[in-house]
Design a protein around this motif. Structure first.
Motif, short mmCIF file in Angstrom:
data_model
loop_
_atom_site.label_atom_id
_atom_site.label_comp_id
_atom_site.label_asym_id
_atom_site.label_seq_id
_atom_site.Cartn_x
_atom_site.Cartn_y
_atom_site.Cartn_z
N ARG A 18 0.86 -1.19 0.00
CA ARG A 18 0.00 0.00 0.00
C ARG A 18 0.89 1.23 0.00
NH1 ARG A 18 -3.82 2.69 4.54
NH2 ARG A 18 -5.61 3.26 3.23
N LEU A 19 0.77 2.02 -1.02
CA LEU A 19 1.51 3.26 -1.12
C LEU A 19 0.66 4.41 -0.61
CD1 LEU A 19 3.11 2.95 -4.68
CD2 LEU A 19 3.93 2.03 -2.50
N SER A 20 1.32 5.37 0.01
CA SER A 20 0.65 6.57 0.48
C SER A 20 1.35 7.79 -0.09
CB SER A 20 0.68 6.65 2.01
OG SER A 20 0.02 5.56 2.60
N CYS A 21 0.58 8.82 -0.33
CA CYS A 21 1.13 10.09 -0.77
C CYS A 21 0.39 11.18 -0.03
CB CYS A 21 0.97 10.25 -2.28
SG CYS A 21 1.41 11.89 -2.90
N GLU A 22 1.11 11.83 0.85
CA GLU A 22 0.48 12.91 1.62
C GLU A 22 0.82 14.24 0.99
OE1 GLU A 22 0.65 12.76 5.93
OE2 GLU A 22 0.91 14.94 5.98
N GLY A 23 -0.22 14.93 0.60
CA GLY A 23 -0.05 16.26 0.06
C GLY A 23 -0.40 17.30 1.09
N SER A 24 0.46 18.27 1.26
CA SER A 24 0.22 19.31 2.24
C SER A 24 0.21 20.67 1.57
CB SER A 24 1.28 19.27 3.35
OG SER A 24 2.57 19.44 2.80
N GLY A 25 -0.51 21.57 2.16
CA GLY A 25 -0.53 22.93 1.66
C GLY A 25 -1.66 23.25 0.71
#
Length: 124
Positions: A18-25
């Motif tokens: 399971r890949l995660s990509c956290e985008g902030s801003g």
């Protein structure tokens, strides 16, 4: 804006990651996963829109799925790629992509403005 990927690694064929990509801003109108294997062209894997519509590429259909989580204050927008029944041909660097604008496709890399650093997936 920052995209931070995690979850890559090595797995045996038939396994899952399971890949995660956290985008902030920012809240993104669309987020997607692309992959690129050595010597091959970049390939679209899956995409999702802020409203929930989601798509997966033909080569990963019925094995991969994409989902998202948006924080209540819209400050963090995370996309997940669940990869099941992995095959050796899934070995690649996986990149997360995002854009704020709602126009464009989920599968064209040029339609995305922001990219993560990539996370390696190796299936043996």
């Amino acid at each position: 804006v920052q995209l931070v990927e995690s979850g890559g690694g090595s797995v045996q064929a038939g396994g899952s990651l399971r890949l995660s990509c956290e985008g902030s801003g920012s809240l993104f109108c669309a987020m997607a996963w692309f992959r690129q294997a050595p010597g091959k062209a970049r390939e679209e894997v899956a995409g999702i829109y802020v409203g929930g519509n989601n798509y997966v590429g033909d080569s990963v259909k019925n094995r991969f799925s994409i989902s998202q989580d948006i924080s209540q204050d819209n400050a963090r927008h995370t996309v997940f790629l669940q990869m099941n029944s992995l095959k050796s041909e899934d070995t690649a660097m996986y990149y997360c992509a995002a854009r704020k604008a709602c126009g464009g496709t989920w599968y064209r890399a040029d339609d995305f403005d922001y990219w993560g650093q990539g996370t390696q997936v190796t299936v043996s």
